[in-house]
Write an enzyme that holds these catalytic residues in place. Structure first.
Site, PDB file in Angstrom:
ATOM      1  N   TYR A 180      30.979   8.913  54.099  1.00  0.00           N
ATOM      2  CA  TYR A 180      32.021   9.407  54.826  1.00  0.00           C
ATOM      3  C   TYR A 180      31.315  10.307  55.967  1.00  0.00           C
ATOM      4  CZ  TYR A 180      34.598   5.529  53.592  1.00  0.00           C
ATOM      5  OH  TYR A 180      35.469   4.315  53.116  1.00  0.00           O
TER       6      TYR A 180
ATOM      7  N   ASN B 219      42.195   2.288  61.375  1.00  0.00           N
ATOM      8  CA  ASN B 219      41.025   1.144  62.381  1.00  0.00           C
ATOM      9  C   ASN B 219      41.648   0.235  62.456  1.00  0.00           C
ATOM     10  OD1 ASN B 219      39.378  -0.783  62.890  1.00  0.00           O
ATOM     11  ND2 ASN B 219      38.040  -0.606  61.924  1.00  0.00           N
TER      12      ASN B 219
ATOM     13  N   CYS C  21      33.938  -1.418  58.928  1.00  0.00           N
ATOM     14  CA  CYS C  21      34.540   0.629  58.344  1.00  0.00           C
ATOM     15  C   CYS C  21      34.288  -0.186  57.455  1.00  0.00           C
ATOM     16  CB  CYS C  21      36.185   0.490  58.558  1.00  0.00           C
ATOM     17  SG  CYS C  21      36.867  -1.363  58.495  1.00  0.00           S
ATOM     18  N   HIS C  22      33.710  -1.893  56.877  1.00  0.00           N
ATOM     19  CA  HIS C  22      32.985  -2.130  55.440  1.00  0.00           C
ATOM     20  C   HIS C  22      31.798  -1.556  55.472  1.00  0.00           C
ATOM     21  CE1 HIS C  22      32.118  -5.013  58.127  1.00  0.00           C
ATOM     22  NE2 HIS C  22      30.726  -5.043  57.648  1.00  0.00           N
TER      23      HIS C  22
ATOM     24  N   GLU D 254      26.135  -9.426  54.042  1.00  0.00           N
ATOM     25  CA  GLU D 254      24.151  -8.951  54.863  1.00  0.00           C
ATOM     26  C   GLU D 254      23.339  -8.055  54.111  1.00  0.00           C
ATOM     27  OE1 GLU D 254      26.915  -5.491  56.924  1.00  0.00           O
ATOM     28  OE2 GLU D 254      28.367  -6.399  57.851  1.00  0.00           O
TER      29      GLU D 254
END
Length: 159
Positions: A96, A119, A127-128, A154
């Site tokens: 962040y 969001n 955002c993850h 990912e």
DNA sequence: ATTTACAATATGA
DNA sequence: TCATATTGTAAAT
């Protein structure tokens, strides 16, 4: 206009306004609001694009094409945050604090968190991929399990 | 118009 | 480990 998106992980809910995709929710998310808006002309086209993009994300890839997003509820600050988020490559993460610095307000870390929470399209704006300072998970709209799962797909290794 | 609560972080006790 | 100050927004008063 509210449409469901069946995926192997559950049923996502997409909501469309006349301008584009205005909200996307995880399965079982109670955040969806009442459906009062009119049906946009291209909603089928948009929905197809949303489904395709969502499947890419669930497979751990970055979507090549996105439906038009309706970000009327976003403020300038939030748009800047979301823009930064989309620049994070697959398999990469930011804290962040780093996101805050990227917009020029290195001390607005908390505000960044608020922007992520605001969001409207959680999986599409990645955002993850935003973690707390030391690779910790922080929070997430819906269940934290989703954040872990998406990152794992990912190839992100959490410390 | 003012206060409070957030998906944060650095600092000081 | 806990308390606090900091930032931008939104929601509650």
């Amino acid at each position: 206009m509210k449409l469901a998106i069946p995926t192997p992980d559950g049923e996502f809910i997409a909501r469309y306004s006349e301008h584009g995709l205005s909200q996307l929710s995880f399965p079982g998310d109670c955040r969806t609001m009442a459906d009062d808006s009119i049906a946009p002309a291209n909603v089928e086209e948009w929905h197809a694009a949303t489904i395709a993009a969502l499947k890419e994300i669930l497979a751990g890839r970055t979507p090549t094409a996105l439906p038009p997003l309706d970000l009327t509820r976003g403020t300038d600050f939030q748009r800047q945050v979301w823009e930064v988020l989309r620049k994070i490559g697959p398999g990469h993460t930011k804290s962040y604090g780093e996101v805050a610095a990227a917009i020029g307000n290195p001390e607005a870390t908390r505000a960044v968190g608020a922007a992520c929470g605001a969001n409207p399209v959680p999986p599409i704006i990645p955002c993850h991929r935003v973690l707390a300072a030391k690779g910790k998970l922080g929070g997430f709209s819906g269940t934290k399990g989703w954040k872990e799962k998406l990152l794992a797909r990912e190839g992100v290794h959490l410390f």
